[in-house]
Motif scaffolding. Structure first.
Motif, short mmCIF file in Angstrom:
data_model
loop_
_atom_site.label_atom_id
_atom_site.label_comp_id
_atom_site.label_asym_id
_atom_site.label_seq_id
_atom_site.Cartn_x
_atom_site.Cartn_y
_atom_site.Cartn_z
N PHE A 62 0.81 -1.22 0.00
CA PHE A 62 0.00 0.00 0.00
C PHE A 62 0.84 1.27 0.00
CE2 PHE A 62 0.52 -1.15 4.42
CZ PHE A 62 0.70 0.05 5.09
N VAL A 63 2.15 1.14 0.15
CA VAL A 63 3.06 2.28 0.09
C VAL A 63 4.30 1.87 -0.70
CG1 VAL A 63 4.64 3.76 1.42
CG2 VAL A 63 2.38 3.26 2.33
N LYS A 64 4.73 2.77 -1.57
CA LYS A 64 6.00 2.59 -2.27
C LYS A 64 6.76 3.90 -2.15
CE LYS A 64 7.43 0.70 -6.60
NZ LYS A 64 7.05 0.52 -8.01
N ILE A 65 8.02 3.79 -1.76
CA ILE A 65 8.89 4.96 -1.65
C ILE A 65 10.14 4.65 -2.46
CG2 ILE A 65 10.15 6.48 -0.09
CD1 ILE A 65 8.37 5.27 2.19
N ARG A 66 10.48 5.55 -3.35
CA ARG A 66 11.64 5.32 -4.22
C ARG A 66 12.67 6.42 -4.01
NH1 ARG A 66 12.10 3.09 -10.14
NH2 ARG A 66 14.27 3.57 -10.43
N TRP A 74 13.50 11.34 -2.15
CA TRP A 74 12.60 10.21 -1.96
C TRP A 74 11.24 10.61 -2.55
CZ3 TRP A 74 14.34 5.73 0.25
CH2 TRP A 74 15.51 5.80 1.00
N GLN A 75 10.64 9.71 -3.35
CA GLN A 75 9.30 9.97 -3.88
C GLN A 75 8.33 8.96 -3.31
OE1 GLN A 75 9.67 10.45 -8.23
NE2 GLN A 75 9.23 12.59 -7.78
N LEU A 76 7.14 9.45 -2.97
CA LEU A 76 6.11 8.66 -2.32
C LEU A 76 5.01 8.30 -3.31
CD1 LEU A 76 4.76 7.52 0.24
CD2 LEU A 76 3.94 9.85 0.72
N TYR A 77 4.62 7.02 -3.32
CA TYR A 77 3.56 6.51 -4.19
C TYR A 77 2.51 5.78 -3.36
CZ TYR A 77 7.04 7.24 -7.85
OH TYR A 77 7.97 7.80 -8.69
N TRP A 78 1.28 5.80 -3.84
CA TRP A 78 0.21 5.04 -3.20
C TRP A 78 -0.45 4.16 -4.24
CZ3 TRP A 78 -5.24 6.14 -3.89
CH2 TRP A 78 -5.50 7.18 -4.78
N MET A 79 -1.07 3.07 -3.77
CA MET A 79 -1.70 2.11 -4.66
C MET A 79 -3.15 2.49 -4.89
SD MET A 79 -1.40 -0.95 -6.28
CE MET A 79 -0.07 -1.85 -5.54
N ARG A 80 -3.49 2.75 -6.14
CA ARG A 80 -4.87 3.09 -6.51
C ARG A 80 -5.74 1.82 -6.52
NH1 ARG A 80 -6.25 8.33 -8.32
NH2 ARG A 80 -8.15 7.21 -8.74
N GLY A 81 -7.03 2.02 -6.61
CA GLY A 81 -7.96 0.90 -6.67
C GLY A 81 -7.75 0.01 -7.88
N ASN A 82 -7.14 0.55 -8.95
CA ASN A 82 -6.86 -0.24 -10.14
C ASN A 82 -5.53 -0.99 -10.04
OD1 ASN A 82 -4.94 1.75 -10.52
ND2 ASN A 82 -5.87 2.61 -12.36
N LEU A 83 -4.92 -0.97 -8.82
CA LEU A 83 -3.67 -1.66 -8.50
C LEU A 83 -2.45 -1.07 -9.21
CD1 LEU A 83 -4.92 -5.37 -8.37
CD2 LEU A 83 -4.82 -3.68 -6.53
N LYS A 84 -2.53 0.20 -9.57
CA LYS A 84 -1.38 0.89 -10.17
C LYS A 84 -0.86 1.91 -9.17
CE LYS A 84 -2.80 0.11 -14.81
NZ LYS A 84 -2.53 0.39 -16.16
N TRP A 85 0.47 2.04 -9.15
CA TRP A 85 1.10 3.02 -8.27
C TRP A 85 0.94 4.42 -8.84
CZ3 TRP A 85 2.11 1.57 -3.60
CH2 TRP A 85 2.51 0.27 -3.33
N GLY A 110 -6.53 9.57 3.39
CA GLY A 110 -6.99 8.18 3.41
C GLY A 110 -6.48 7.34 2.25
N CYS A 111 -5.32 7.65 1.74
CA CYS A 111 -4.76 6.91 0.61
C CYS A 111 -3.99 5.66 1.04
CB CYS A 111 -3.82 7.80 -0.21
SG CYS A 111 -4.67 9.15 -1.02
N PHE A 112 -3.49 5.63 2.25
CA PHE A 112 -2.63 4.54 2.67
C PHE A 112 -3.35 3.50 3.54
CE2 PHE A 112 0.11 8.32 2.14
CZ PHE A 112 0.72 7.92 0.98
#
Length: 114
Positions: A62-66, A74-85, A110-112
């Motif tokens: 549910f969290v990706k940090i690159r 550092w860049q922060l990503y969240w997982m959408r309902g379509n399972l894409k970051w 409420g994204c994470f």
């Protein structure tokens, strides 16, 4: 990245995820948290049994940090309902990992944690 920097980041992430984990071992059988880190990408995930096959344990990220070494960011990503970051637009990046972790913990939109 130098090994000592990787170790510091690993320690920071481990402490963050440990704080998310339920204290009760019985609850951990139903919901727990874990992470993976390769020195560049961090993924934080839920650990839980599949609802339709409880004997199978799944890891649900549910969290990706690159980390981008060339920009020291550092860049922060969240997982959408379509399972894409997707890049977390309210606060997409920081030069400090701790700041990114604070944003995740706050989860203002409420994204994470849903």
């Amino acid at each position: 990245m130098k090994k000592d920097i990787i170790d510091i980041n690993e320690s920071t992430i481990r402490k963050f995820v440990e704080a998310l984990r339920p204290e009760d071992p019985e609850i951990r059988k139903k919901l727990d948290f874990g992470y993976s880190y390769d020195g560049k990408i961090i993924e934080i995930y839920e650990i839980r049994p599949r609802w339709d096959k409880p004997e199978e344990i799944q890891h649900i990220p549910f969290v990706k940090i690159r980390y981008y070494k060339s920009r020291n960011i550092w860049q922060l990503y969240w997982m959408r309902g379509n399972l894409k970051w997707e890049l977390y637009e309210p606060f997409p990046s920081s030069s400090h990992l701790n700041k990114i972790l604070e944003i995740i913990q706050e989860d203002k939109f409420g994204c994470f944690y849903g």
